[in-house]
Design a protein around this motif. Structure first.
Motif, PDB file in Angstrom:
ATOM      1  N   UNK A 231      47.775  65.653  29.348  1.00 42.52           N
ATOM      2  CA  UNK A 231      46.391  66.113  29.231  1.00 42.52           C
ATOM      3  C   UNK A 231      46.357  67.615  29.477  1.00 42.52           C
ATOM      4  N   UNK A 232      46.274  68.433  28.416  1.00 45.82           N
ATOM      5  CA  UNK A 232      46.331  69.889  28.566  1.00 45.82           C
ATOM      6  C   UNK A 232      45.169  70.441  29.390  1.00 45.82           C
ATOM      7  N   UNK A 233      45.426  71.415  30.223  1.00 45.64           N
ATOM      8  CA  UNK A 233      44.367  71.975  31.068  1.00 45.64           C
ATOM      9  C   UNK A 233      43.255  72.665  30.288  1.00 45.64           C
ATOM     10  N   UNK A 234      43.539  73.086  29.040  1.00 43.87           N
ATOM     11  CA  UNK A 234      42.516  73.787  28.258  1.00 43.87           C
ATOM     12  C   UNK A 234      41.587  72.832  27.518  1.00 43.87           C
TER      13      UNK A 234
ATOM     14  N   UNK B 255      55.052  70.036  26.693  1.00 45.99           N
ATOM     15  CA  UNK B 255      56.352  70.227  27.306  1.00 45.99           C
ATOM     16  C   UNK B 255      56.691  69.080  28.240  1.00 45.99           C
ATOM     17  N   UNK B 256      57.903  68.517  28.108  1.00 50.83           N
ATOM     18  CA  UNK B 256      58.337  67.406  28.942  1.00 50.83           C
ATOM     19  C   UNK B 256      57.887  66.046  28.453  1.00 50.83           C
ATOM     20  N   UNK B 257      57.085  65.993  27.399  1.00 51.59           N
ATOM     21  CA  UNK B 257      56.589  64.713  26.889  1.00 51.59           C
ATOM     22  C   UNK B 257      57.622  64.048  25.991  1.00 51.59           C
ATOM     23  N   UNK B 258      57.655  62.727  26.035  1.00 53.71           N
ATOM     24  CA  UNK B 258      58.545  61.951  25.182  1.00 53.71           C
ATOM     25  C   UNK B 258      57.864  61.674  23.846  1.00 53.71           C
TER      26      UNK B 258
ATOM     27  N   UNK C 191      56.502  50.932  30.837  1.00 53.50           N
ATOM     28  CA  UNK C 191      56.464  50.791  32.296  1.00 53.50           C
ATOM     29  C   UNK C 191      56.629  52.150  32.961  1.00 53.50           C
ATOM     30  N   UNK C 192      57.529  52.974  32.425  1.00 53.07           N
ATOM     31  CA  UNK C 192      57.716  54.320  32.965  1.00 53.07           C
ATOM     32  C   UNK C 192      56.463  55.164  32.822  1.00 53.07           C
ATOM     33  N   UNK C 193      55.784  55.013  31.696  1.00 50.87           N
ATOM     34  CA  UNK C 193      54.518  55.731  31.486  1.00 50.87           C
ATOM     35  C   UNK C 193      53.472  55.256  32.487  1.00 50.87           C
ATOM     36  N   UNK C 194      53.348  53.948  32.637  1.00 46.13           N
ATOM     37  CA  UNK C 194      52.323  53.400  33.532  1.00 46.13           C
ATOM     38  C   UNK C 194      52.537  53.832  34.980  1.00 46.13           C
ATOM     39  N   UNK C 195      53.796  54.069  35.350  1.00 46.22           N
ATOM     40  CA  UNK C 195      54.112  54.515  36.708  1.00 46.22           C
ATOM     41  C   UNK C 195      53.976  56.027  36.866  1.00 46.22           C
ATOM     42  N   UNK C 196      53.703  56.735  35.754  1.00 47.84           N
ATOM     43  CA  UNK C 196      53.601  58.184  35.813  1.00 47.84           C
ATOM     44  C   UNK C 196      54.940  58.885  35.774  1.00 47.84           C
ATOM     45  N   UNK C 197      55.998  58.151  35.416  1.00 46.92           N
ATOM     46  CA  UNK C 197      57.343  58.722  35.405  1.00 46.92           C
ATOM     47  C   UNK C 197      57.712  59.337  34.048  1.00 46.92           C
ATOM     48  N   UNK C 198      57.126  58.834  32.977  1.00 42.26           N
ATOM     49  CA  UNK C 198      57.387  59.343  31.631  1.00 42.26           C
ATOM     50  C   UNK C 198      56.094  59.890  31.048  1.00 42.26           C
ATOM     51  N   UNK C 199      56.128  61.127  30.619  1.00 46.63           N
ATOM     52  CA  UNK C 199      54.963  61.794  30.056  1.00 46.63           C
ATOM     53  C   UNK C 199      54.906  61.529  28.553  1.00 46.63           C
ATOM     54  N   UNK C 200      53.731  61.137  28.058  1.00 50.57           N
ATOM     55  CA  UNK C 200      53.567  60.876  26.628  1.00 50.57           C
ATOM     56  C   UNK C 200      52.151  61.210  26.184  1.00 50.57           C
ATOM     57  N   UNK C 201      52.010  61.502  24.898  1.00 51.09           N
ATOM     58  CA  UNK C 201      50.708  61.678  24.289  1.00 51.09           C
ATOM     59  C   UNK C 201      50.170  60.311  23.854  1.00 51.09           C
ATOM     60  N   UNK C 202      48.852  60.162  23.702  1.00 51.89           N
ATOM     61  CA  UNK C 202      48.274  58.853  23.372  1.00 51.89           C
ATOM     62  C   UNK C 202      48.917  58.136  22.193  1.00 51.89           C
ATOM     63  N   UNK C 203      49.180  58.791  21.045  1.00 51.86           N
ATOM     64  CA  UNK C 203      49.772  58.034  19.933  1.00 51.86           C
ATOM     65  C   UNK C 203      51.129  57.429  20.273  1.00 51.86           C
ATOM     66  N   UNK C 204      51.903  58.126  21.099  1.00 46.18           N
ATOM     67  CA  UNK C 204      53.247  57.652  21.438  1.00 46.18           C
ATOM     68  C   UNK C 204      53.181  56.394  22.281  1.00 46.18           C
TER      69      UNK C 204
END
Length: 287
Positions: free
Chosen positions: A7-10, A59-62, A215-228
């Protein structure tokens, strides 16, 4: 517990500007991305790359291998599989656009993962593509020194459109300065080929089961954009890559576009059909 939604700060300021009529949306560019699958003992895994953490955008998103359509992607190529008319109906476009989108999917997968969905005949696929000559051709494509049509023609290859299944379509929200109209495809890793991190935008790659990635996304361990994360969730139910490919024909390709609306003292950002991504942004300040 916070999840891994990027979620970009801008965004809040841009959403407020759009809601106030102070921002003119840019026209989205066509793009394609491929969810590449391979079977394992515990079910299929999907190939993902992690965008470099130094990158300003996500940056850092899968994500999956993919990118924008090249203006030359609609040039005639050797073609195997469903006709362009069939693809145009499936993708909701004209035939030239359908070819460009499918070509972009195959080209970008080769450019970013070293995997090529093409073969010398309509029923074959190239094998190992890791030699120096292949790398030179791949780099020439990345540098746009040759078109994908020229590359295939010189190699005597036909594009295997039958190895792709159209899965979803997402359009970047109207408040983003860089927008893409992206078609998501699914494909199985061809026998004899292997992936590698060939993308300058990625610092690592991974083969991961969709269930483990979500599961990694739900735990906040893997960063992803909504479509992914949304497309990953839909892949979890399939026991093999072949099952996923077979299911592609029944996937809904209605474009998903985030909308922002004023509601009380805040702007509500939502993706139709995907309530988990809804965001509430105060109208008078940052999130």
């Amino acid at each position: 517990m916070p999840n891994g939604q990027w979620y970009p700060p801008e965004w809040p300021d841009r959403i407020r500007a759009l809601a106030a009529g102070e921002l003119t949306p840019v026209t989205p560019k066509r793009a394609a991305t491929v969810m590449l699958l391979r079977d394992a003992a515990d079910g299929p895994a999907v190939h993902m790359l992690r965008r470099r953490t130094s990158m300003a955008f996500a940056g850092g998103a899968y994500a999956y291998p993919g990118g924008g359509v090249d203006p030359r992607d609609d040039r005639p190529v050797g073609w195997a599989g469903p006709s362009l008319e069939t693809w145009a109906r499936r993708l909701g476009t004209d035939t030239a656009s359908a070819q460009a989108i499918v070509c972009a999917a195959v080209r970008e997968t080769y450019e970013e993962a070293g995997v090529l969905l093409a073969g010398p005949t309509p029923g074959t696929v190239v094998g190992d593509t890791t030699g120096d000559d292949w790398e030179a051709d791949r780099q020439a494509l990345v540098d746009r020194n040759v078109s994908f049509a020229e590359f295939l023609d010189r190699r005597g290859l036909v594009l295997r459109s039958d190895l792709l299944g159209a899965w979803a379509r997402w359009i970047t929200p109207e408040f983003e300065p860089r927008r893409y109209d992206t078609w998501f495809f699914v494909a199985a890793l061809p026998e004899g080929q292997r992936t590698r991190n060939a993308s300058t935008e990625a610092d690592s790659t991974v083969w991961i089961r969709p269930a483990d990635a979500t599961a990694g996304y739900d735990k906040g361990e893997l960063l992803m954009m909504p479509p992914t994360i949304a497309t990953l969730r839909t892949l979890r139910q399939y026991a093999t890559a072949a099952q996923a490919l077979e299911a592609a024909a029944g996937q809904d390709l209605a474009p998903v576009l985030a909308t922002a609306r004023l509601e009380g003292g805040e702007v509500v950002l939502s993706w139709p059909g995907h309530d988990e991504f809804t965001k509430h942004v105060p109208t008078g300040g940052s999130r």
